[in-house]
Design a protein around this motif. Structure first.
Motif, PDB file in Angstrom:
ATOM      1  N   TYR A 164     -31.599  12.759 -24.026  1.00  0.00           N
ATOM      2  CA  TYR A 164     -31.374  12.047 -25.281  1.00  0.00           C
ATOM      3  C   TYR A 164     -31.325  13.060 -26.412  1.00  0.00           C
ATOM      4  CZ  TYR A 164     -31.626   8.344 -28.729  1.00  0.00           C
ATOM      5  OH  TYR A 164     -31.341   7.485 -29.767  1.00  0.00           O
ATOM      6  N   LYS A 165     -30.198  13.133 -27.109  1.00  0.00           N
ATOM      7  CA  LYS A 165     -29.978  14.175 -28.114  1.00  0.00           C
ATOM      8  C   LYS A 165     -29.990  13.668 -29.548  1.00  0.00           C
ATOM      9  CE  LYS A 165     -24.973  13.667 -28.036  1.00  0.00           C
ATOM     10  NZ  LYS A 165     -23.702  14.283 -27.827  1.00  0.00           N
ATOM     11  N   TYR A 166     -30.251  12.397 -29.755  1.00  0.00           N
ATOM     12  CA  TYR A 166     -30.129  11.817 -31.088  1.00  0.00           C
ATOM     13  C   TYR A 166     -31.445  11.915 -31.860  1.00  0.00           C
ATOM     14  CZ  TYR A 166     -25.792  10.241 -29.139  1.00  0.00           C
ATOM     15  OH  TYR A 166     -24.556  10.217 -28.545  1.00  0.00           O
ATOM     16  N   THR A 167     -31.329  12.071 -33.177  1.00  0.00           N
ATOM     17  CA  THR A 167     -32.501  12.184 -34.035  1.00  0.00           C
ATOM     18  C   THR A 167     -33.103  10.805 -34.273  1.00  0.00           C
ATOM     19  OG1 THR A 167     -31.275  11.876 -36.091  1.00  0.00           O
ATOM     20  CG2 THR A 167     -31.455  14.163 -35.245  1.00  0.00           C
ATOM     21  N   LYS A 168     -34.291  10.805 -34.828  1.00  0.00           N
ATOM     22  CA  LYS A 168     -34.945   9.546 -35.170  1.00  0.00           C
ATOM     23  C   LYS A 168     -34.124   8.790 -36.211  1.00  0.00           C
ATOM     24  CE  LYS A 168     -39.410   7.645 -36.501  1.00  0.00           C
ATOM     25  NZ  LYS A 168     -40.808   7.953 -36.833  1.00  0.00           N
ATOM     26  N   GLN A 169     -33.563   9.511 -37.181  1.00  0.00           N
ATOM     27  CA  GLN A 169     -32.736   8.874 -38.212  1.00  0.00           C
ATOM     28  C   GLN A 169     -31.488   8.239 -37.586  1.00  0.00           C
ATOM     29  OE1 GLN A 169     -31.347  11.458 -41.349  1.00  0.00           O
ATOM     30  NE2 GLN A 169     -30.227   9.827 -42.364  1.00  0.00           N
ATOM     31  N   GLU A 170     -30.801   8.949 -36.705  1.00  0.00           N
ATOM     32  CA  GLU A 170     -29.611   8.393 -36.046  1.00  0.00           C
ATOM     33  C   GLU A 170     -29.982   7.176 -35.205  1.00  0.00           C
ATOM     34  OE1 GLU A 170     -26.772  12.251 -35.194  1.00  0.00           O
ATOM     35  OE2 GLU A 170     -28.668  12.109 -34.081  1.00  0.00           O
ATOM     36  N   THR A 171     -31.100   7.248 -34.523  1.00  0.00           N
ATOM     37  CA  THR A 171     -31.548   6.139 -33.679  1.00  0.00           C
ATOM     38  C   THR A 171     -31.883   4.922 -34.528  1.00  0.00           C
ATOM     39  OG1 THR A 171     -32.410   7.723 -32.064  1.00  0.00           O
ATOM     40  CG2 THR A 171     -33.206   5.461 -31.900  1.00  0.00           C
ATOM     41  N   ASN A 172     -32.597   5.133 -35.633  1.00  0.00           N
ATOM     42  CA  ASN A 172     -32.922   4.019 -36.526  1.00  0.00           C
ATOM     43  C   ASN A 172     -31.664   3.400 -37.127  1.00  0.00           C
ATOM     44  OD1 ASN A 172     -35.767   3.626 -36.480  1.00  0.00           O
ATOM     45  ND2 ASN A 172     -36.031   5.541 -37.601  1.00  0.00           N
ATOM     46  N   GLN A 173     -30.699   4.227 -37.525  1.00  0.00           N
ATOM     47  CA  GLN A 173     -29.446   3.702 -38.081  1.00  0.00           C
ATOM     48  C   GLN A 173     -28.707   2.864 -37.048  1.00  0.00           C
ATOM     49  OE1 GLN A 173     -27.573   7.360 -39.374  1.00  0.00           O
ATOM     50  NE2 GLN A 173     -28.259   7.079 -41.483  1.00  0.00           N
ATOM     51  N   PHE A 174     -28.649   3.362 -35.820  1.00  0.00           N
ATOM     52  CA  PHE A 174     -27.982   2.619 -34.749  1.00  0.00           C
ATOM     53  C   PHE A 174     -28.662   1.265 -34.542  1.00  0.00           C
ATOM     54  CE2 PHE A 174     -27.966   1.436 -30.252  1.00  0.00           C
ATOM     55  CZ  PHE A 174     -26.614   1.225 -30.063  1.00  0.00           C
ATOM     56  N   LEU A 175     -29.983   1.267 -34.397  1.00  0.00           N
ATOM     57  CA  LEU A 175     -30.710   0.011 -34.184  1.00  0.00           C
ATOM     58  C   LEU A 175     -30.529  -0.944 -35.361  1.00  0.00           C
ATOM     59  CD1 LEU A 175     -34.019   1.311 -32.576  1.00  0.00           C
ATOM     60  CD2 LEU A 175     -32.347  -0.228 -31.515  1.00  0.00           C
ATOM     61  N   ASP A 176     -30.600  -0.432 -36.577  1.00  0.00           N
ATOM     62  CA  ASP A 176     -30.399  -1.284 -37.753  1.00  0.00           C
ATOM     63  C   ASP A 176     -29.024  -1.949 -37.728  1.00  0.00           C
ATOM     64  OD1 ASP A 176     -32.934  -0.597 -38.654  1.00  0.00           O
ATOM     65  OD2 ASP A 176     -32.211   0.877 -40.121  1.00  0.00           O
ATOM     66  N   GLU A 177     -28.002  -1.182 -37.369  1.00  0.00           N
ATOM     67  CA  GLU A 177     -26.636  -1.722 -37.330  1.00  0.00           C
ATOM     68  C   GLU A 177     -26.472  -2.789 -36.255  1.00  0.00           C
ATOM     69  OE1 GLU A 177     -23.848  -1.353 -39.204  1.00  0.00           O
ATOM     70  OE2 GLU A 177     -25.007  -0.145 -40.615  1.00  0.00           O
ATOM     71  N   ILE A 178     -26.960  -2.530 -35.037  1.00  0.00           N
ATOM     72  CA  ILE A 178     -26.729  -3.517 -33.979  1.00  0.00           C
ATOM     73  C   ILE A 178     -27.531  -4.790 -34.202  1.00  0.00           C
ATOM     74  CG2 ILE A 178     -25.948  -1.800 -32.294  1.00  0.00           C
ATOM     75  CD1 ILE A 178     -28.641  -2.162 -30.835  1.00  0.00           C
TER      76      ILE A 178
END
Length: 190
Positions: A27-41
């Protein structure tokens, strides 16, 4: 001989730490990228009929949870560079998302309570096509659901929890309660 054993131990440790046994890439994604993804979906999650139901207008036992997220700058650059196409890889952020149903209440037009049928469904999000929403290119994602009875009109809700792995920051989760109020005569959202 001791150096050989020490070297073997170090190599084995590195291999075991780098592989979690799932067969997926790290898993190469940052916490910020992960939070943004979850917020969007979570923000874009909705329940809908499928394309076949929209065309046939016949009672169905299927429904879909659909959602989307904007492509990253890296993916958008690849898309523009490769004549509006992307190579499907198994390390896109959506490939790491899993979900569990926390609860639901679905009632059809006959006032019958409908139940999910579990035929060994996968707990990952199915990738759909790319689609432009409000001038932003997005990846569409879906979850297929089969019910124990058919419906023409369906009301209620589905509560779902999306979960993402983390590297040093641990797993992140988002829960959403999605209202359901649809008929087989509705249009499939774009």
């Amino acid at each position: 001989m001791k150096i050989y054993r020490l070297l073997l131990f170090i190599i084995s440790s590195v291999v075991l730490i780098g592989c979690d046994g799932s067969g997926k890439p790290a898993y190469k994604y940052t916490k910020q990228e992960t939070n943004q993804f979850l917020d969007e979906i979570v923000k874009n999650a909705k329940v809908t009929i499928g394309n076949i139901t929209e065309i046939e207008k016949q009672p169905t036992d299927e429904l879909y949870i659909v959602t989307r997220y904007p492509l990253s700058k890296e993916k958008l650059d690849e898309y523009n560079k490769n004549n509006h196409s992307l190579k499907n890889k198994d390390n896109d952020i959506s490939d790491f998302a899993t979900y569990i149903f926390k609860g639901y209440n679905l009632v059809n037009e006959k006032n019958e309570k409908l139940q999910f049928v579990d035929k060994g469904r996968a707990v990952y999000l199915r990738e759909g096509g790319l689609w432009e929403h409000n001038n932003v290119l997005c990846e569409n994602l879906a979850i297929d659901i089969e019910l124990n009875k058919t419906y023409e009109r369906l009301k209620g809700y589905i509560t779902i929890e999306f979960e993402m792995p983390g590297n040093i920051f641990g797993r992140l989760k988002r829960e959403v309660k999605i209202p359901v109020n649809m008929t087989i005569y509705d249009k499939v959202p774009e």
